[in-house]
Design a protein around this motif. Sequence first.
Motif, short mmCIF file in Angstrom:
data_model
loop_
_atom_site.label_atom_id
_atom_site.label_comp_id
_atom_site.label_asym_id
_atom_site.label_seq_id
_atom_site.Cartn_x
_atom_site.Cartn_y
_atom_site.Cartn_z
N ASN A 19 63.15 129.44 47.80
CA ASN A 19 62.24 130.23 46.97
C ASN A 19 61.85 131.54 47.64
OD1 ASN A 19 62.25 128.43 44.79
ND2 ASN A 19 60.63 127.20 45.70
N PHE A 20 61.71 131.53 48.95
CA PHE A 20 61.43 132.75 49.72
C PHE A 20 62.57 133.75 49.55
CE2 PHE A 20 61.77 134.86 53.99
CZ PHE A 20 60.61 135.62 53.92
N TYR A 21 63.80 133.29 49.74
CA TYR A 21 64.95 134.19 49.61
C TYR A 21 65.11 134.68 48.17
CZ TYR A 21 66.01 132.16 54.18
OH TYR A 21 65.94 131.73 55.47
N LEU A 22 64.89 133.80 47.20
CA LEU A 22 64.99 134.21 45.80
C LEU A 22 63.97 135.29 45.46
CD1 LEU A 22 65.45 130.73 44.08
CD2 LEU A 22 67.20 132.49 44.37
N SER A 23 62.82 135.28 46.11
CA SER A 23 61.79 136.29 45.84
C SER A 23 62.13 137.65 46.44
CB SER A 23 60.43 135.81 46.38
OG SER A 23 60.37 135.93 47.79
N ILE A 24 63.06 137.68 47.37
CA ILE A 24 63.41 138.92 48.08
C ILE A 24 64.63 139.60 47.46
CG2 ILE A 24 64.24 139.83 50.29
CD1 ILE A 24 62.52 137.61 51.62
N PHE A 25 65.64 138.83 47.11
CA PHE A 25 66.89 139.38 46.59
C PHE A 25 66.84 139.37 45.07
CE2 PHE A 25 67.81 137.97 50.84
CZ PHE A 25 68.61 138.98 51.34
N LYS A 26 67.00 140.55 44.46
CA LYS A 26 66.82 140.71 43.01
C LYS A 26 67.82 139.91 42.19
CE LYS A 26 64.86 145.29 43.52
NZ LYS A 26 65.12 146.71 43.44
N ASP A 27 69.07 139.98 42.53
CA ASP A 27 70.11 139.30 41.76
C ASP A 27 70.32 137.90 42.33
OD1 ASP A 27 72.21 138.75 40.03
OD2 ASP A 27 73.68 139.82 41.24
N PHE A 52 71.85 127.80 45.79
CA PHE A 52 71.30 129.01 45.19
C PHE A 52 72.21 130.18 45.48
CE2 PHE A 52 69.48 128.29 49.34
CZ PHE A 52 69.44 129.52 49.96
N GLU A 53 72.01 131.24 44.73
CA GLU A 53 72.84 132.44 44.84
C GLU A 53 71.96 133.64 45.13
OE1 GLU A 53 75.41 134.85 41.65
OE2 GLU A 53 76.03 132.75 41.90
N LEU A 54 72.35 134.41 46.15
CA LEU A 54 71.68 135.66 46.50
C LEU A 54 72.70 136.79 46.39
CD1 LEU A 54 69.86 134.52 49.79
CD2 LEU A 54 68.97 134.47 47.45
N ASN A 55 72.49 137.69 45.46
CA ASN A 55 73.40 138.83 45.27
C ASN A 55 74.87 138.41 45.23
OD1 ASN A 55 71.14 140.40 45.26
ND2 ASN A 55 71.55 141.42 47.18
N GLY A 56 75.15 137.33 44.53
CA GLY A 56 76.52 136.88 44.35
C GLY A 56 77.03 135.92 45.41
N GLN A 57 76.28 135.73 46.50
CA GLN A 57 76.70 134.82 47.56
C GLN A 57 75.99 133.48 47.37
OE1 GLN A 57 78.95 134.99 50.35
NE2 GLN A 57 78.43 132.82 50.22
N VAL A 58 76.77 132.41 47.28
CA VAL A 58 76.21 131.07 47.12
C VAL A 58 75.86 130.50 48.50
CG1 VAL A 58 76.71 128.71 46.36
CG2 VAL A 58 77.51 130.65 45.00
N PHE A 59 74.69 129.85 48.57
CA PHE A 59 74.22 129.17 49.76
C PHE A 59 73.85 127.73 49.37
CE2 PHE A 59 73.36 133.57 50.59
CZ PHE A 59 73.44 133.74 51.96
N THR A 60 73.96 126.83 50.32
CA THR A 60 73.44 125.49 50.15
C THR A 60 72.46 125.24 51.28
OG1 THR A 60 75.49 124.71 49.15
CG2 THR A 60 74.01 123.03 50.03
N TYR A 89 64.11 144.95 52.67
CA TYR A 89 64.63 143.71 53.24
C TYR A 89 64.03 143.43 54.62
CZ TYR A 89 67.85 143.53 49.36
OH TYR A 89 68.38 143.47 48.09
N TRP A 90 63.84 144.49 55.41
CA TRP A 90 63.26 144.31 56.74
C TRP A 90 61.84 143.76 56.64
CZ3 TRP A 90 65.57 144.52 61.39
CH2 TRP A 90 64.74 144.44 62.50
N GLN A 91 61.04 144.39 55.80
CA GLN A 91 59.64 143.98 55.67
C GLN A 91 59.53 142.56 55.15
OE1 GLN A 91 57.51 143.80 52.54
NE2 GLN A 91 55.92 143.06 53.90
#
Length: 157
Positions: A19-27, A52-60, A89-91
């Motif tokens: 959920n943290f990563y999803l809140s940071i990466f728009k797509d 989940f997917e972050l900017n087209g990259q799938v993670f498990t 992204y840094w912040q």
Amino acid sequence: MPKITPFLWFDDQAEEAMNFYLSIFKDSKVLSVNRYGDAGPGPKGSVMTASFELNGQVFTALNGGPVYQFSPAISFVVHCETQAEVDHYWQKLSEGGKEHQCAWLDDKFGVTWQIVPNALIELLSDPDPAKAGRVMQAMLQMTKIDIATLQRAYDQT
């Protein structure tokens, strides 16, 4: 589905991290969440794995317990076009984590990221060793990369 998917082993923060990563990466989006049942080994109803997917990259992500820890030996590079992207992204990713030299940071979960402006790669690739060397020296003084400072170092005569 990509043929290679990064797999992240968390103690018990897989859902929070996702959920943290999803809140940071728009797509970004949740692909699936599997929860532990009566058989365990985790608490019933808690996340076992999350995809989940972050900017087209799938993670498990897995809640696997405290057996393994993250290391900077594996990191994720976020390529940025603008200083605004670098700053964003840094912040967000360094919040609660630890900043390191030369665009590296550990997020609050211990996952290592590199926030790299494409300008850094371009300037370091210049065939003029003096220009590329000045950029390298400027970068070595930074944690978060500042594109304007790199450009000034490159432009020096």
